[in-house]
Write a protein that holds these residues in place. Structure first.
Motif, PDB file in Angstrom:
ATOM      1  N   GLU A   1       0.834  -1.208   0.000  1.00 38.23           N
ATOM      2  CA  GLU A   1       0.000   0.000   0.000  1.00 38.23           C
ATOM      3  C   GLU A   1       0.867   1.256   0.000  1.00 38.23           C
ATOM      4  O   GLU A   1       0.567   2.230  -0.680  1.00 38.23           O
ATOM      5  N   ALA A   2       1.952   1.194   0.775  1.00 37.72           N
ATOM      6  CA  ALA A   2       2.852   2.348   0.825  1.00 37.72           C
ATOM      7  C   ALA A   2       3.408   2.643  -0.564  1.00 37.72           C
ATOM      8  O   ALA A   2       3.538   3.801  -0.960  1.00 37.72           O
ATOM      9  N   SER A   3       3.699   1.578  -1.316  1.00 38.11           N
ATOM     10  CA  SER A   3       4.245   1.800  -2.656  1.00 38.11           C
ATOM     11  C   SER A   3       3.186   2.408  -3.574  1.00 38.11           C
ATOM     12  O   SER A   3       3.505   3.183  -4.468  1.00 38.11           O
ATOM     13  N   ARG A   4       1.914   2.056  -3.338  1.00 39.36           N
ATOM     14  CA  ARG A   4       0.842   2.677  -4.142  1.00 39.36           C
ATOM     15  C   ARG A   4       0.773   4.174  -3.842  1.00 39.36           C
ATOM     16  O   ARG A   4       0.622   4.997  -4.742  1.00 39.36           O
ATOM     17  N   ILE A   5       0.880   4.502  -2.540  1.00 38.60           N
ATOM     18  CA  ILE A   5       0.865   5.917  -2.157  1.00 38.60           C
ATOM     19  C   ILE A   5       2.062   6.632  -2.778  1.00 38.60           C
ATOM     20  O   ILE A   5       1.965   7.764  -3.238  1.00 38.60           O
ATOM     21  N   ASP A   6       3.209   5.928  -2.778  1.00 40.33           N
ATOM     22  CA  ASP A   6       4.422   6.523  -3.326  1.00 40.33           C
ATOM     23  C   ASP A   6       4.364   6.663  -4.844  1.00 40.33           C
ATOM     24  O   ASP A   6       5.294   7.208  -5.440  1.00 40.33           O
ATOM     25  N   GLY A   7       3.313   6.110  -5.451  1.00 42.53           N
ATOM     26  CA  GLY A   7       3.124   6.338  -6.880  1.00 42.53           C
ATOM     27  C   GLY A   7       3.526   5.182  -7.779  1.00 42.53           C
ATOM     28  O   GLY A   7       3.719   5.377  -8.977  1.00 42.53           O
TER      29      GLY A   7
ATOM     30  N   LEU B   1      -9.778   7.454   6.803  1.00 42.46           N
ATOM     31  CA  LEU B   1      -8.457   7.922   6.363  1.00 42.46           C
ATOM     32  C   LEU B   1      -8.009   7.175   5.100  1.00 42.46           C
ATOM     33  O   LEU B   1      -7.485   7.774   4.159  1.00 42.46           O
ATOM     34  N   ARG B   2      -8.251   5.848   5.115  1.00 43.62           N
ATOM     35  CA  ARG B   2      -7.826   5.040   3.970  1.00 43.62           C
ATOM     36  C   ARG B   2      -8.629   5.380   2.716  1.00 43.62           C
ATOM     37  O   ARG B   2      -8.132   5.230   1.608  1.00 43.62           O
ATOM     38  N   MET B   3      -9.867   5.823   2.911  1.00 42.22           N
ATOM     39  CA  MET B   3     -10.643   6.269   1.750  1.00 42.22           C
ATOM     40  C   MET B   3     -10.092   7.586   1.212  1.00 42.22           C
ATOM     41  O   MET B   3     -10.014   7.791   0.002  1.00 42.22           O
ATOM     42  N   ILE B   4      -9.688   8.468   2.130  1.00 40.44           N
ATOM     43  CA  ILE B   4      -9.072   9.729   1.684  1.00 40.44           C
ATOM     44  C   ILE B   4      -7.790   9.419   0.912  1.00 40.44           C
ATOM     45  O   ILE B   4      -7.484  10.011  -0.118  1.00 40.44           O
ATOM     46  N   ALA B   5      -7.029   8.406   1.418  1.00 42.44           N
ATOM     47  CA  ALA B   5      -5.767   8.048   0.783  1.00 42.44           C
ATOM     48  C   ALA B   5      -5.982   7.338  -0.547  1.00 42.44           C
ATOM     49  O   ALA B   5      -5.088   7.309  -1.387  1.00 42.44           O
TER      50      ALA B   5
ATOM     51  N   GLU C   1      -8.866   2.476  -0.015  1.00 39.73           N
ATOM     52  CA  GLU C   1     -10.127   1.785   0.218  1.00 39.73           C
ATOM     53  C   GLU C   1     -11.130   2.367  -0.769  1.00 39.73           C
ATOM     54  O   GLU C   1     -11.181   3.577  -0.945  1.00 39.73           O
ATOM     55  N   THR C   2     -11.918   1.503  -1.432  1.00 36.12           N
ATOM     56  CA  THR C   2     -12.883   2.036  -2.387  1.00 36.12           C
ATOM     57  C   THR C   2     -14.034   2.697  -1.635  1.00 36.12           C
ATOM     58  O   THR C   2     -14.341   2.333  -0.509  1.00 36.12           O
ATOM     59  N   VAL C   3     -14.631   3.665  -2.283  1.00 38.88           N
ATOM     60  CA  VAL C   3     -15.713   4.410  -1.662  1.00 38.88           C
ATOM     61  C   VAL C   3     -17.049   3.811  -2.119  1.00 38.88           C
ATOM     62  O   VAL C   3     -17.262   3.605  -3.308  1.00 38.88           O
ATOM     63  N   THR C   4     -17.931   3.515  -1.173  1.00 35.23           N
ATOM     64  CA  THR C   4     -19.230   2.934  -1.537  1.00 35.23           C
ATOM     65  C   THR C   4     -20.192   4.008  -2.028  1.00 35.23           C
ATOM     66  O   THR C   4     -20.957   3.804  -2.958  1.00 35.23           O
ATOM     67  N   GLY C   5     -20.154   5.153  -1.361  1.00 34.18           N
ATOM     68  CA  GLY C   5     -21.033   6.236  -1.783  1.00 34.18           C
ATOM     69  C   GLY C   5     -20.499   7.566  -1.308  1.00 34.18           C
ATOM     70  O   GLY C   5     -19.645   7.622  -0.427  1.00 34.18           O
TER      71      GLY C   5
ATOM     72  N   HIS D   1     -12.643   8.539  -6.973  1.00 32.30           N
ATOM     73  CA  HIS D   1     -12.281   7.264  -7.594  1.00 32.30           C
ATOM     74  C   HIS D   1     -10.887   7.281  -8.214  1.00 32.30           C
ATOM     75  O   HIS D   1     -10.578   6.468  -9.077  1.00 32.30           O
ATOM     76  N   LEU D   2     -10.055   8.208  -7.778  1.00 27.15           N
ATOM     77  CA  LEU D   2      -8.698   8.280  -8.318  1.00 27.15           C
ATOM     78  C   LEU D   2      -7.773   7.325  -7.574  1.00 27.15           C
ATOM     79  O   LEU D   2      -8.004   6.964  -6.433  1.00 27.15           O
ATOM     80  N   GLU D   3      -6.689   6.913  -8.229  1.00 26.04           N
ATOM     81  CA  GLU D   3      -5.651   6.117  -7.597  1.00 26.04           C
ATOM     82  C   GLU D   3      -4.933   6.967  -6.542  1.00 26.04           C
ATOM     83  O   GLU D   3      -4.873   8.198  -6.677  1.00 26.04           O
ATOM     84  N   PRO D   4      -4.372   6.304  -5.511  1.00 28.27           N
ATOM     85  CA  PRO D   4      -3.665   7.072  -4.475  1.00 28.27           C
ATOM     86  C   PRO D   4      -2.633   8.037  -5.042  1.00 28.27           C
ATOM     87  O   PRO D   4      -2.496   9.170  -4.584  1.00 28.27           O
ATOM     88  N   LYS D   5      -1.899   7.585  -6.073  1.00 30.48           N
ATOM     89  CA  LYS D   5      -0.796   8.412  -6.552  1.00 30.48           C
ATOM     90  C   LYS D   5      -1.275   9.688  -7.240  1.00 30.48           C
ATOM     91  O   LYS D   5      -0.510  10.611  -7.422  1.00 30.48           O
ATOM     92  N   GLU D   6      -2.565   9.696  -7.615  1.00 30.32           N
ATOM     93  CA  GLU D   6      -3.084  10.893  -8.284  1.00 30.32           C
ATOM     94  C   GLU D   6      -3.634  11.910  -7.295  1.00 30.32           C
ATOM     95  O   GLU D   6      -4.219  12.905  -7.682  1.00 30.32           O
TER      96      GLU D   6
END
Lengths: 293, 359
Positions: A178-184, B46-50, B53-57, B69-74
């Protein structure tokens, strides 16, 4: 003192057969003779092996076979594990289906594939024919025969690597991924930079286990091609069995077995050395962390 | 530094709803703490903000941009994990620079950035070590360092201190408070520890069973808890709760319990008038008791006296219930003999016994 019974059992169960085989490799021994009647010929069997082109051909076939199947099985097994490492419905059933080939007796696998490869009634050639293509001499042409036994072996043993890789994958620290996903990291980058390096210890042991096994392969090839055409699929184990039963040269067969044993020992030593190295590194890390506290 | 807005955020696993319509705005440059008991949905939020975790609604907006619905890196954020989540096969420098290397930064720029952060966190001499060669506190620092190197707009913390021992936790908490002052970023911090929440947060969001119970500054939550849950959750030792009712006598309003009556300030009379005669719950902060005598003093037995230096925590009994009192003490207070106490008027909290809302 307390080890005495265990040592005795070990000596009888393990060392006696090996000692017997080593002793036999110095004899000119025919199956109709008792071992005591066989003539002592010293290193003659080994010297003969060195000059035996067929033996070298078998060794070469075995090495090629083992390296090709293990490489391809690793790629497919690890790849499949990466794809199926997710929690979808029905995934547990799919995983069970994937490991079925491994549970089938090798003789049965050999028979099964022999029928599938059959020039007239086999499913492959019938399909090709009905689609209007030429039939393929799966088991009767040297290169095709070699490829055919490789395919059968991959079919049977990829699941083994798949299971071990999947277990390794699922025991990886989830938060690091998960950390690597956050890291991009993209999906591929996660595999390349995080998952594979962390799985490496398991993968190395898996490769060595599979190599040891692949060097001893016998039944499937025996049933499918019996080493033919020519010597194209005659692996060492098959050569040994033929030397003993067809050529009635027990001493030579024993010498070959020892050669194979030596090869496998080499692999085992590499594996053992690797585990030792890992342990040492882990111990060093632990110590360093402790000194810090 | 963007504002984070959660609108009607929902999360359910199958039929089980974990987060149920959360609405929350976290302002620019604010240190927001999500606090609540285990399973209240704070980590899930927090994990949904990050984006883990997928958001249900519902919807998540960061700086006005819909990132639901964006990837964490975005999402341009950094996250510090509870178990640090360091990459075990990389040394400290590689761990900290992973994101920059993925983003194909200049080698020299990566080095200077890593060195800068390592210096700030006192990690310079450990840059070549693997995580397994570090102590817990150092790993924690590396995890922070990895987040800092990124220079992301938002920092998320998922119970980052809970794996440390008490002494180290207090130390890291102070460092974290200093760091947040220095870097002035949007921070969202999840913890179950109300002391962490109170000391770190500009604003605290108290959650329970996937719902927000109250949002406010530490002082607001402490002085005027919105309901029984917040009152009991914030503050240590915890607030004493006693059953009672409101009644009026000679023009004064009293909170009356079993065998005691506490006068209430006249300024609250108007707002409380409608509740007269109704059943209520009286909440008394242990710290709002003080020794003294007078007309309204209560004589309370001292069942147990715990001396912890400048303070003593006393166990007593009021209205048939055990209560806790915290008073400053120069010498240990003997247990056994009853003593007289007064209660600060502001320290009396009243709750509706049915709705559990503050009156």
């Amino acid at each position: 003192m307390f080890l005495a019974p265990a040592a005795a059992i070990l000596a009888i169960a393990l060392l006696y057969p090996i000692g017997y085989m080593i002793y036999a490799s110095f004899l000119d021994w025919n199956p109709s003779q008792r071992i005591g009647e066989a003539d002592w010929v010293g290193m003659r069997n080994y010297l003969k092996l060195l000059n035996d082109a067929a033996f070298w051909e078998s060794t070469w076939v075995t090495v090629r076979f083992a390296s090709i199947v293990v490489t391809l099985e690793m790629i497919f097994g690890v790849g499949l594990a990466m794809i199926l490492d997710r929690n979808l419905r029905g995934m547990s059933i799919l995983r069970t289906i994937f490991i079925l080939p491994m549970m089938i007796a090798p003789i049965v696998v050999g028979l099964m594939w022999r029928y599938m490869y059959h020039p007239q009634v086999g499913i492959f050639n019938r399909t090709l024919k009905s689609l209007g293509f030429d039939t393929i001499p799966f088991l009767s042409e040297s290169n095709w025969a070699f490829a055919s036994v490789i395919i059968a072996d991959i079919w049977q043993w990829t699941p083994f690597i798949f299971i071990l890789s999947l277990a390794a994958l699922q025991s990886l620290p989830q938060s690091a991924i998960e950390a690597s996903r956050i890291d991009g990291a993209s999906g591929w980058q996660q595999v390349l930079y995080i998952k594979l390096p962390l799985m490496l210890p398991v993968l190395i042991v898996t490769v060595l286990l599979r190599l040891i096994d692949a060097f001893k392969v016998l039944e499937v090839i025996l049933v499918m091609t019996n080493g033919g055409p020519g010597l194209s699929t005659e692996v060492l184990a098959l050569r040994i069995s033929r030397t003993a039963s067809e050529f009635r040269e027990l001493g030579e067969a024993a010498a070959m077995s020892n050669a194979l044993l030596f090869l496998l020992m080499l692999l085992t030593v590499i594996m053992f050395g690797y585990t030792k190295l890992q342990e040492k590194r882990a111990a060093k890390l632990r110590q360093a962390a402790q000194e810090e506290i | 530094m963007p504002k984070i807005e959660l609108t009607n955020l929902q999360k359910s696993y199958g039929a089980v709803s974990v987060i149920d319509g959360l609405n929350l705005t976290m302002e620019d440059g604010e240190f927001t703490v999500l606090v609540g008991p285990s399973g209240c949905g704070k980590s899930t939020t927090l994990r949904m903000i990050a984006g883990l975790e997928t958001v249900t609604g519902g919807e998540i907006r960061i700086g006005g941009r819909d990132v639901t619905h964006l990837e964490p890196k975005e999402r341009d954020l950094a996250l510090v994990f509870q178990d640090y989540a360091l990459y075990p096969h990389m040394n400290v420098a590689k761990n900290m620079s992973f994101a920059l290397r993925l983003a194909r930064y200049d080698k020299s720029k990566i080095n200077s950035r890593v060195n800068e952060v390592a210096e700030m966190l006192g990690l310079t001499e450990y840059l070549n070590r693997k995580p397994a060669e570090l102590s817990g506190g150092q790993r924690q620092r590396v995890a922070m360092g990895r987040a800092l190197v990124r220079d992301a707009s938002t920092f998320l913390f998922d119970e980052p201190l809970s794996n440390l021992d008490a002494k180290l936790r207090a130390q890291m908490r102070a460092e974290l408070a200093l760091m947040s002052k220095r870097i002035q970023k949007n921070m969202v911090y999840v913890t179950h520890d109300q002391v962490e929440a109170m000391t770190l947060g500009d604003r605290i969001v108290v959650m329970k069973s996937g719902k927000i119970m109250q949002v406010g500054t530490p002082e607001e939550l402490y002085r005027s808890p919105a309901n029984l849950f917040v009152a009991g959750f914030i503050g240590s030792p915890t607030m004493n709760f006693l059953d009672g009712e409101l009644f009026e006598e000679n023009g004064r309003l009293f909170a009356k319990g079993n065998g005691f009556a506490l006068p209430l300030p006249d300024k609250r009379k108007a707002e409380l008038a409608t509740h007269t005669g109704r059943k209520i719950i009286i909440g008394l902060r242990p710290g709002n008791f003080f020794m003294g005598n007078g007309e309204n003093a209560l004589e309370l037995p001292i069942i147990l006296s715990e001396y912890i230096g400048a303070q003593s925590v006393l166990m007593s009994e009021l209205g048939g219930q055990t209560i806790t009192i915290e008073v400053s003490s120069e010498a240990p207070i003997p247990s056994g003999a009853p003593m007289e106490f007064l209660i600060e008027e502001e320290g009396i909290h009243l709750f509706d016994s049915k709705t559990e809302e503050a009156l």
